[in-house]
Write a protein that holds these residues in place. Sequence first.
Motif, PDB file in Angstrom:
ATOM      1  N   ARG A  30       0.831  -1.211   0.000  1.00 37.49           N
ATOM      2  CA  ARG A  30       0.000   0.000   0.000  1.00 37.49           C
ATOM      3  C   ARG A  30       0.861   1.255   0.000  1.00 37.49           C
TER       4      ARG A  30
ATOM      5  N   TYR B 173      -4.860  -0.141  -3.016  1.00 41.96           N
ATOM      6  CA  TYR B 173      -5.002  -1.593  -2.964  1.00 41.96           C
ATOM      7  C   TYR B 173      -6.198  -1.903  -2.079  1.00 41.96           C
TER       8      TYR B 173
ATOM      9  N   ILE C  66      -6.167  -3.200  -7.631  1.00 44.66           N
ATOM     10  CA  ILE C  66      -5.245  -2.064  -7.523  1.00 44.66           C
ATOM     11  C   ILE C  66      -5.616  -1.113  -8.642  1.00 44.66           C
TER      12      ILE C  66
ATOM     13  N   ILE D 280       3.967  -3.168  -8.363  1.00 41.91           N
ATOM     14  CA  ILE D 280       3.371  -4.494  -8.171  1.00 41.91           C
ATOM     15  C   ILE D 280       4.389  -5.588  -8.485  1.00 41.91           C
TER      16      ILE D 280
END
Length: 161
Positions: free
Chosen positions: A39, A49, A80, A93
């Motif tokens: 996050r 997220y 996301i 990510i």
Amino acid sequence: MRPEKQYLVDEAIARLSASDFVFLMNFTGVSVSDAAELRASLRACGAEYHVVKNSILNIAAKERELPDLSEVLEGPTAIISGGDAVTEVAKAIVDFLKTRDRSDVKIAVMDKKLLSKDEIEALSKLPNLAGMRAQMLSLFLIASAQGILNVLKAKSEKEEA
């Protein structure tokens, strides 16, 4: 639909509407501290997220007229979305998942088109918008300078002849 469920669908639609892209992630094995780390890196990109129930996400995706996600909506799913630079979000990510064995990106939707895991990884390797602009500008400057030199060279060769 019950008001509580409609509220959850509306929240999911708001998350899906936060940007032109959304990543769906399997968060199996993601601890609370790992989620906080992800996050934080996403917040730096302007993204968020959120864990969403698959049935709610499926309804929200249909209302937003996204491609059919039902085949990837199995197991725990996090979405996301948000942020301006899809490349920065994809990089955050992919970097997060490099050290996680059990979690994985399921799929991404960008401009209502599905992206595979390989396409997401390729997207993460692209420079951000500012980097692309700098590359284009340097190409234009180099090409312009080369063009001017060619004109001057041709003019001097013509005068010599």
